[in-house]
Scaffold this motif. Structure first.
Motif, short mmCIF file in Angstrom:
data_model
loop_
_atom_site.label_atom_id
_atom_site.label_comp_id
_atom_site.label_asym_id
_atom_site.label_seq_id
_atom_site.Cartn_x
_atom_site.Cartn_y
_atom_site.Cartn_z
N ASN A 220 0.83 -1.21 0.00
CA ASN A 220 0.00 0.00 0.00
C ASN A 220 0.86 1.26 0.00
OD1 ASN A 220 -2.50 -1.31 -0.02
ND2 ASN A 220 -2.51 -1.53 2.21
N GLU A 221 2.01 1.20 0.66
CA GLU A 221 2.89 2.36 0.73
C GLU A 221 3.60 2.63 -0.59
OE1 GLU A 221 3.93 2.26 5.53
OE2 GLU A 221 5.36 1.45 4.08
N LEU A 222 3.56 1.66 -1.51
CA LEU A 222 4.15 1.90 -2.83
C LEU A 222 3.45 3.03 -3.57
CD1 LEU A 222 4.70 -1.73 -4.17
CD2 LEU A 222 6.45 -0.13 -3.43
N GLY A 223 2.23 3.35 -3.17
CA GLY A 223 1.52 4.43 -3.82
C GLY A 223 2.19 5.78 -3.62
N THR A 224 2.90 5.95 -2.52
CA THR A 224 3.53 7.23 -2.21
C THR A 224 5.05 7.15 -2.13
OG1 THR A 224 3.38 6.84 0.18
CG2 THR A 224 1.50 7.92 -0.90
N GLY A 225 5.59 5.94 -2.13
CA GLY A 225 7.03 5.77 -1.96
C GLY A 225 7.46 5.72 -0.50
N ALA A 226 6.49 5.69 0.43
CA ALA A 226 6.83 5.69 1.86
C ALA A 226 7.50 4.40 2.30
CB ALA A 226 5.57 5.93 2.69
#
Length: 294
Positions: A237-243
Motif C-alpha cells: 500500500n505504501e508503494l503508492g507514495t514511496g513511503a
C-alpha cells in the motif's frame, strides 16, 4: 514539420490504443505533419517496424502501455532515432516518469514542437534470453509473479488484475535467498524482490523507487527483505507514495550494473513483458535514447 510513424499492436489493448491515437493523429495532421500507422503482430515485430521507421528519419510513436514503450524504446536505443509516446496502457509508468501530458492537445503540441531529450535505457542479459533493452525497470521476485498472474487474468483488468495477481503471488511465496551484485559489491539477503529501476514507477503507478531518475546514468536498486505477510501488504500500500523506502525491511542502493541471483528458480520481468528466471544482469546505458518529453 516532423514526420511520424505510429506503431500499434491491434491485439493487445487495440481499442484503447486506437482511441488514444485517434485524437492525437487528427491534431498532428491538422498541423501539417505526416503520419503513417503500422500494425504489429507481436512485440518483436513492433521492434522491427520501429527500427525501419527510425532508419527513414521518422519520429516513431509507441502507442500502447509500458510493454510497447519499452519494446520500441529498447529497439531505438543507441540508434539516434527519435521516440514519441502515446500512452494507452494499464500502467503507462514510463510516460508518468517522463511527466508526459495526458490530454490529446497538450501531447500533440509536445510531439510537434517539443525538444528531444536524452534518457537512459537498461540492457538486460541472461543465460536464457538474448540481450534486450528496456526502459523502466527489471524486477525479480514476487512482483514478477504477480505481473504474470495479472497479464493472464481473464476476468479482471487494470489495477484490479494487479492486486488480484499480487494476492495470489504473495499467498504462495516462500522465502528466497538473493545475491545481488551492484557495481562489483555483493549483497545477500532473504526476501521478496529486487528491483533495478530506471523509472521510479512500475506495476500500475506504484512508486517503487522514489529517487530514480531516467537521465542520471544510474539504476536505483530496491531490495525488499523478508517480513510478515501482513507487513508486506502494508508495504504494498505504501508503494503508492514511496513511503515504503523508510521501512527497515527495505534497502536501496544505486549503481550502473546489477546482477541478481537466487537460491531457487525465481521469475523476473522487465517493463511488464520479458518473462524468464534468474540469474539476470541489468546495465544502464546512459543517454542512449532520444525521446520527446518535457
Amino acid at each position: 514539420m516532423r514526420q511520424f510513424t505510429a506503431v500499434v499492436n491491434p491485439t493487445a489493448g487495440g481499442a484503447t490504443s486506437a482511441a488514444a491515437l485517434l485524437g492525437v493523429a487528427r491534431l498532428l495532421r491538422e498541423a501539417g505533419a505526416g503520419l503513417e500507422t503500422e500494425y504489429s503482430r507481436s512485440l518483436p515485430h513492433a521492434r522491427e517496424l520501429a527500427r525501419r521507421a527510425g532508419q527513414r528519419g521518422r519520429v516513431v510513436l509507441a502507442v500502447g502501455g509500458d510493454g510497447m514503450a519499452g519494446g520500441i524504446g529498447g529497439a531505438l536505443s543507441g540508434t539516434g532515432a527519435l521516440l514519441g509516446l502515446v500512452p494507452a496502457g494499464r500502467g503507462n509508468d514510463f510516460a508518468r516518469a517522463l511527466e508526459l501530458p495526458t490530454g490529446p492537445s497538450e501531447l500533440a503540441a509536445l510531439l510537434l514542437r517539443g525538444e528531444p531529450r536524452s534518457v537512459d535505457t537498461i540492457e538486460v542479459t541472461s543465460a536464457v534470453h538474448d540481450r534486450t533493452v528496456v526502459l523502466g525497470s527489471v524486477y525479480a521476485g514476487v512482483d514478477a509473479l504477480a505481473n504474470h498472474h495479472a497479464n493472464n487474468a481473464r476476468l479482471l483488468r487494470g489495477t484490479a488484475s494487479y492486486y488480484a495477481g499480487a494476492l495470489r503471488a504473495v499467498a504462495g511465496w516462500r522465502a528466497t535467498r538473493y545475491r545481488v551484485t551492484v557495481d562489483g559489491a555483493e549483497h545477500a539477503f532473504t526476501g521478496y524482490t529486487v528491483v533495478a529501476a530506471n523509472s521510479g514507477y512500475y506495476g500500475f503507478n506504484r512508486l517503487i523507487a522514489p529517487s530514480a531518475r531516467v537521465d542520471d546514468g544510474l539504476l536505483e536498486v530496491v531490495m525488499i527483505h523478508e517480513a510478515p505477510r501482513r507487513l508486506f501488504f502494508t508495504l504494498m500500500n505504501e508503494l503508492g507514495t514511496g513511503a515504503h523506502v523508510r521501512r527497515p525491511q527495505v534497502r536501496v542502493l544505486r549503481g550502473r550494473e546489477v546482477r541478481i541471483e537466487a537460491d531457487r528458480s525465481v521469475p523476473y520481468g522487465a517493463d511488464g513483458e520479458v518473462e524468464a528466471v534468474l540469474p539476470v544482469t541489468a546495465r544502464v546505458l546512459p543517454g542512449a535514447l532520444r525521446v520527446l518529453a518535457p
